[in-house]
Scaffold this motif. Structure first.
Motif, short mmCIF file in Angstrom:
data_model
loop_
_atom_site.label_atom_id
_atom_site.label_comp_id
_atom_site.label_asym_id
_atom_site.label_seq_id
_atom_site.Cartn_x
_atom_site.Cartn_y
_atom_site.Cartn_z
N LEU A 1 -0.28 -6.71 0.29
CA LEU A 1 -0.70 -7.76 -0.64
C LEU A 1 -2.21 -7.98 -0.69
O LEU A 1 -2.76 -8.17 -1.78
CB LEU A 1 0.01 -9.08 -0.28
CG LEU A 1 1.49 -9.17 -0.66
CD1 LEU A 1 2.09 -10.48 -0.18
CD2 LEU A 1 1.67 -9.05 -2.17
N PRO A 2 -2.96 -7.94 0.45
CA PRO A 2 -4.41 -8.17 0.36
C PRO A 2 -5.16 -7.11 -0.46
O PRO A 2 -6.27 -7.37 -0.92
CB PRO A 2 -4.86 -8.15 1.83
CG PRO A 2 -3.64 -8.46 2.62
CD PRO A 2 -2.51 -7.87 1.85
N PHE A 3 -4.57 -5.93 -0.64
CA PHE A 3 -5.26 -4.85 -1.34
C PHE A 3 -4.83 -4.74 -2.81
O PHE A 3 -5.31 -3.86 -3.52
CB PHE A 3 -4.98 -3.50 -0.65
CG PHE A 3 -5.25 -3.52 0.82
CD1 PHE A 3 -6.54 -3.42 1.32
CD2 PHE A 3 -4.20 -3.64 1.73
CE1 PHE A 3 -6.78 -3.43 2.68
CE2 PHE A 3 -4.43 -3.65 3.09
CZ PHE A 3 -5.73 -3.55 3.56
N LEU A 4 -3.94 -5.61 -3.24
CA LEU A 4 -3.29 -5.43 -4.53
C LEU A 4 -4.28 -5.45 -5.70
O LEU A 4 -4.10 -4.71 -6.68
CB LEU A 4 -2.23 -6.52 -4.71
CG LEU A 4 -1.14 -6.24 -5.74
CD1 LEU A 4 -0.40 -4.98 -5.41
CD2 LEU A 4 -0.16 -7.41 -5.81
N PHE A 5 -5.32 -6.29 -5.61
CA PHE A 5 -6.24 -6.44 -6.74
C PHE A 5 -7.52 -5.62 -6.56
O PHE A 5 -8.48 -5.82 -7.30
CB PHE A 5 -6.59 -7.91 -6.94
CG PHE A 5 -5.40 -8.75 -7.32
CD1 PHE A 5 -4.87 -8.68 -8.60
CD2 PHE A 5 -4.80 -9.60 -6.40
CE1 PHE A 5 -3.77 -9.44 -8.96
CE2 PHE A 5 -3.70 -10.36 -6.75
CZ PHE A 5 -3.18 -10.28 -8.03
N SER B 1 5.51 -12.12 -3.20
CA SER B 1 6.45 -11.01 -3.29
C SER B 1 7.27 -10.91 -2.03
O SER B 1 6.80 -11.25 -0.93
CB SER B 1 5.70 -9.70 -3.54
OG SER B 1 6.60 -8.63 -3.66
N ARG B 2 8.51 -10.44 -2.21
CA ARG B 2 9.38 -10.10 -1.09
C ARG B 2 9.88 -8.69 -1.31
O ARG B 2 10.39 -8.36 -2.39
CB ARG B 2 10.56 -11.07 -0.99
CG ARG B 2 10.17 -12.48 -0.59
CD ARG B 2 11.38 -13.39 -0.54
NE ARG B 2 12.38 -12.90 0.42
CZ ARG B 2 13.62 -13.37 0.50
NH1 ARG B 2 14.03 -14.32 -0.32
NH2 ARG B 2 14.46 -12.87 1.40
N GLY C 1 9.33 -5.07 -5.17
CA GLY C 1 8.55 -5.95 -4.30
C GLY C 1 7.42 -5.23 -3.59
O GLY C 1 7.27 -4.00 -3.68
N ILE C 2 6.60 -6.00 -2.90
CA ILE C 2 5.42 -5.48 -2.21
C ILE C 2 5.44 -6.03 -0.79
O ILE C 2 5.73 -7.20 -0.57
CB ILE C 2 4.13 -5.92 -2.93
CG1 ILE C 2 4.20 -5.57 -4.42
CG2 ILE C 2 2.90 -5.29 -2.31
CD1 ILE C 2 3.21 -6.32 -5.27
N ARG D 1 -9.89 -2.36 -6.83
CA ARG D 1 -10.00 -1.30 -7.82
C ARG D 1 -9.49 0.03 -7.28
O ARG D 1 -9.80 0.40 -6.15
CB ARG D 1 -11.46 -1.14 -8.27
CG ARG D 1 -11.99 -2.31 -9.06
CD ARG D 1 -13.38 -2.01 -9.55
NE ARG D 1 -13.95 -3.15 -10.27
CZ ARG D 1 -15.12 -3.13 -10.88
NH1 ARG D 1 -15.86 -2.03 -10.83
NH2 ARG D 1 -15.57 -4.19 -11.51
N PHE D 2 -8.74 0.71 -8.12
CA PHE D 2 -8.24 2.06 -7.85
C PHE D 2 -7.31 2.13 -6.65
O PHE D 2 -7.00 3.22 -6.18
CB PHE D 2 -9.39 3.06 -7.68
CG PHE D 2 -10.44 2.96 -8.75
CD1 PHE D 2 -10.15 3.29 -10.05
CD2 PHE D 2 -11.73 2.53 -8.45
CE1 PHE D 2 -11.11 3.20 -11.04
CE2 PHE D 2 -12.70 2.43 -9.44
CZ PHE D 2 -12.38 2.77 -10.74
N TRP D 3 -6.88 0.97 -6.13
CA TRP D 3 -5.95 0.99 -4.98
C TRP D 3 -4.53 1.15 -5.50
O TRP D 3 -4.13 0.57 -6.52
CB TRP D 3 -6.06 -0.29 -4.18
CG TRP D 3 -5.17 -0.28 -2.96
CD1 TRP D 3 -5.44 0.24 -1.74
CD2 TRP D 3 -3.83 -0.81 -2.88
NE1 TRP D 3 -4.37 0.08 -0.89
CE2 TRP D 3 -3.37 -0.55 -1.58
CE3 TRP D 3 -3.00 -1.45 -3.78
CZ2 TRP D 3 -2.11 -0.94 -1.15
CZ3 TRP D 3 -1.73 -1.84 -3.37
CH2 TRP D 3 -1.30 -1.58 -2.06
N GLN D 4 -3.73 1.96 -4.78
CA GLN D 4 -2.32 2.14 -5.11
C GLN D 4 -1.51 2.10 -3.83
O GLN D 4 -1.95 2.60 -2.78
CB GLN D 4 -2.10 3.48 -5.82
CG GLN D 4 -2.71 3.52 -7.22
CD GLN D 4 -2.54 4.87 -7.87
OE1 GLN D 4 -2.95 5.88 -7.33
NE2 GLN D 4 -1.95 4.89 -9.05
#
Length: 890
Positions: free
Chosen positions: A384-388, A427-428, A378-379, A390-393
């Motif tokens: 969640l706002p940064f999930l899409f 996600s939970r 889960g996340i 680029r290059f974010w992990q």
């Protein structure tokens, strides 16, 4: 004179002057206009106040307005713009001059028209943009004109009303000067803030322009370099596949493993290059959608089957559900495949063994809905706002558990958006994640139809990417197949590769090397390269590396920098803090080659640093040198330990020999002394008894001297008796049965024996728990305490005290499972060179006749017989402290 061209303050002053000029010019024009209008309008006032002068004053007012009009015209010229301050002073002086003339014509100092001067000053001060110097000049001009007119009118006679008018005129001037001063400062501060804001805005615009240009350059660079990498990578993969699948080129097992490793990592690199190219195309707007009919059920189930092997290897359940209403739709097959595969591999990566992943497809009215649901980690809502992006992990640290580049989900979002769809996530944390893709459902008019644009088939610099409809050559088909296999290639480590059993042979004399890396291919490669010269141990994360290093104590550790659980730096620091592993050579292996990383690695305690890619020859040489150096250090350390142990044994043997010799000599001496002294002592005692009986027969005047002589003889006999008793005790240890001894009672008894020496002379401080008990012989314990207290009293007698009082402190306490008794005095102490000898037999620092040096030696022997220890601490001139430690609890 210093150059002020680059001085920010000078630039600000120039900009402020330019700004003030423009505003002042505008205000001066407004002031001229107001003067032109209101000067003639004052004729109405003249008509009511001074009717006889109405016509004459009207002409004066008209002339003033005409002159103000001339000033207004001059302000429009280039000369006027340059000399605007002079024209501003002229503009104010004209109304002041004409109003002063009217004051002179009317009643002079008593004329009410002095208020006109105040009105001109106030109006000019409010409308015109004066500096402090201009304000002072105008006020002085106004007061000078008024004084001149009043003097000319009265010829030296000054009425009282003059002072009234002059006062108000002066106060008005002070107010105007003060107001203009603060208003000017406020204007400058406001302008300075605006000026700084403008400069920052310009800098930001320039920085933004540079960033945009850098972003374009970066995109072009990524596109070019990625495209250029494809050619050599293809030339590497093609021969590899030939070697792997050709029957003519049979290879050994080790060679086959190396070829498979090379092929797998080449496919991973090709997939990464393709993803980067897709991102660049999306960013530049050059990627378009190529629509073609897609059979939804077969397409979705085929992708599920492609990922199933990876899921099963990780012990995951992968299910595929396709609604019957999906049917055939128009979509870009390649891009839709990238979307679904990225989501599936992402779900498999973050779902632990035993979990499940589900791929669902259904049609909802005019939408095609694809869902990938997992039961993974889960996340969190914050991420969640940064999930899409680029290059974010979620975890960008060097010890992250899951490797990746942060491209996959960003690519999914942008590919979905160019299809006109949306992607969302729910996600939970700890429960799982669901990705939902919604695309427009487009029904094909003709199932054989493919909607294409010529420029979409083969864009510039991309002719190798998409096959032309008329091209059926084998090379194009092979390339297309290669790119597709790269998309299907998982970037996950198989579970079986992370579960490794160690085969450590006790009879293998090769040096042990521990390799720690979370990449199975790298572990396999390093193992194959080092197994001939080393006994290889493997670890797949930082925690496992620490545990195996403690367990096997290898001769060298080769550790990757970035690993899950603990990174290479943390592993190195932890091992350096432990005694068993602190000296093991530690080599860090990383793709980072910058100086900061190298310095950080060496600061953490690493022995060496190897950057990827590396030469296997260099790797062998470095590891061989480090292992040989470590083995030599270990041999040297063992030899040192043997030598130290031998030296310690020699010292102990020498001490025992000396002690035995001393005891033997003492035994022989004491036996003779006891035999030779006891008989004379008995004679002396009998004689003393006889002499005491004769005391009654002596004259009274001789009794005192006689008693004193007898007392001295008695003391000498008792002293000889004590010495003999000490010798007998030392040479013939008492083996009496032990019993509980209360320390408080033993101390009390010892103090009683010595009361005649410390009463009214020495302060005794006792802090002993009443129930503190040890196991021992009461008489022998009292003997120890008497000896120690006697030593303290002797030391106190030798020291002269000014302010402090002679003191003996006796404290009992339990500490670390031991019963302790501490005797401390503030006497002269013991010098450092004597501390190691105080318990030796016959050692004494007292004068001849004051002791034989057996007291502390007897104490040491008695305490040892009781299973305890005695120690001493001292600082010469300040204190001496004896500490007795006995086993047992209170």
């Amino acid at each position: 004179m210093p150059d002020q061209s680059n001085n920010p303050s000078a630039a600000l002053q120039r900009a402020f002057a330019d700004y003030e000029r423009e505003v002042a010019l505008q205000n001066y024009k407004v002031g001229c206009f107001l003067g032109i209008v209101f000067m003639p309008a004052g004729s109405f006032l003249d008509y009511f106040v001074y009717p006889p002068h109405t016509v004459f004053f009207l002409w004066l007012r008209i002339w003033c307005s005409l002159l103000l009009g001339c000033v207004w015209v001059l302000l429009l010229t280039a000369w006027g713009r340059k000399h605007y301050r002079t024209l501003g002073l002229v503009e104010v002086s004209l109304p002041l001059f004409f109003m002063s003339g009217m004051i002179y014509i009317t009643e002079g100092p008593s004329s009410p028209y002095y208020a006109g001067l105040n009105l001109v000053l106030l109006g000019a001060g409010l409308v015109l943009r004066w500096t402090l110097q201009d304000s002072i000049a105008v006020i002085l001009m106004a007061m000078g004109m008024y004084l001149l007119v009043c003097w000319a009118y009265g010829q030296g006679q000054i009425p009282r009303l003059f002072f009234n008018n002059l006062y108000f005129l002066f106060v008005t001037g002070v107010f105007i000067i003060t107001g203009n001063y603060f208003y000017s400062r406020m204007r400058f501060r406001e302008f300075a803030l605006r000026f700084e804001l403008d400069q920052n805005r310009q800098k930001l615009e320039e920085s933004n322009r540079k960033l945009v240009e850098l972003d374009r350059v970066k995109s072009r660079f990524f596109a070019n370099i990625s495209h250029e990498l494809r050619t050599p990578l293809t030339l590497l993969l093609a021969p590899l596949e030939t070697l792997l699948h050709s029957k003519k080129h049979t290879s050994s097992g080790e060679t086959s493993d190396l070829l498979n490793t090379m092929n797998a990592n080449g496919m991973r690199l090709l997939k990464l290059i393709n993803d980067l190219l897709d991102l660049v195309r999306l960013e530049s707007g050059k990627m378009d959608v190529r629509l073609e009919p897609v059979a939804g059920g077969e397409f979705v189930r085929g992708l599920g089957n492609a990922v199933r092997q990876v899921a099963e290897d990780k012990r995951l359940s992968l299910t595929t559900n396709v609604n019957h209403g999906v049917g055939t739709f128009l979509a870009d097959r390649d891009k839709l495949e990238k979307i679904v595969l990225n989501l599936l591999f992402n779900a498999v990566k973050f779902t632990p063994s035993g979990g499940s992943v589900e791929l669902r497809a259904e049609r909802q009215k005019n939408l095609l809905v694809l869902q990938v649901q997992d039961t993974g980690m889960g996340i969190s809502e914050e991420q969640l706002p940064f999930l899409f992006k680029r290059f974010w992990q979620a975890d960008s640290s060097a010890r992250r558990k899951y490797q990746g580049t942060g491209i996959g989900l960003a690519l999914v979002k942008e590919l979905v958006e160019i299809h006109g769809g949306t992607v969302s996530v729910a996600s939970r944390l700890g429960k799982g994640t669901t990705f939902t893709v919604q695309l427009p459902y487009l029904e094909p008019q003709d199932k054989a139809q493919v909607t294409l644009a010529p420029e979409l088939i083969a864009p510039k610099n991309q002719t190798a990417e998409v096959a032309s409809p008329s091209s059926t050559s084998y090379s194009q088909e092979w390339l297309s197949n290669l790119y597709r296999r790269a998309e299907l290639f998982p970037s996950l480590s198989p579970l079986r590769e992370t579960l490794r059993q160690e085969d450590v042979s006790l009879h293998n004399r090769l040096p042990k090397v521990l390799i720690a890396d979370d990449e199975p291919d790298m572990l396999r490669f390093l193992n194959s390269q080092l197994s001939g010269q080393f006994q290889v141990l493997e670890a797949v994360d930082g925690q496992q590396a620490v545990e195996k290093a403690r367990q096997f104590l290898p001769d060298l550790i080769l550790c990757d920098m970035m690993m899950p659980e603990k990174d290479g730096m943390a592993v190195c620091r932890e091992l350096r803090e432990q005694i068993a592993t602190k000296n093991i050579p530690f080599v860090l292996l990383t793709a980072r080659a910058d100086e900061e990383t190298k310095l950080s690695a060496l600061s953490a305690g690493a022995s060496d640093f190897i950057s990827k890619p590396f030469s296997t020859t260099e790797l062998h040489v470095r590891l061989k040198n480090l292992v040989e150096s470590h083995q030599l250090q270990r041999q040297l350390a063992r030899q040192n330990q043997i030598l130290e142990a031998t030296l310690e044994q020699l010292k102990e043997t020498e001490t025992q020999l000396v002690q035995s010799e001393k005891l033997a000599s003492l035994g022989r001496l004491s036996a003779g002394i006891i035999h030779e002294i006891n008989n004379p002592l008995n004679y002396i005692k009998n004689g003393l008894f006889f002499l005491k009986n004769k005391l009654k027969t002596l004259p009274v005047d001789q009794v005192a001297d006689y008693e004193e002589v007898l007392g001295d003889v008695q003391d000498g006999v008792e002293r000889v008796k004590t010495i003999v008793s000490d010798l007998r005790t030392f040479t013939h240890p008492n083996s009496e049965q032990l019993e509980p001894v209360k320390l408080e009672q033993a101390v009390e008894a010892a103090l009683r024996f010595l009361s005649h020496e410390w009463k009214d002379k020495v302060r005794i401080e006792r802090r002993i728990p009443p129930d503190q008990t040890i196991t021992g012989n009461p008489n022998r314990m009292i003997q120890v305490l008497i000896n120690l207290l006697q030593n303290s009293l002797d030391a106190l007698r030798k020291k002269s005290f000014d302010q402090e009082q002679p003191t003996i402190e006796i404290e009992g306490r339990q500490e670390a499972g031991l019963n302790k008794l501490i005797i401390r005095d503030n006497g002269e102490g013991i010098s450092r060179e004597h501390l190691d000898k105080v318990f030796d037999p016959f050692f004494t620092t007292k004068d001849v006749g004051e002791g034989m040096g057996l007291g502390l030696s007897i104490c040491y022997r008695i305490i040892q017989e009781h299973g305890g220890k005695i120690s001493v601490r001292s600082e010469p001139g300040k204190y001496c402290e004896f500490s007795l430690a006995f086993p047992g609890k209170v």
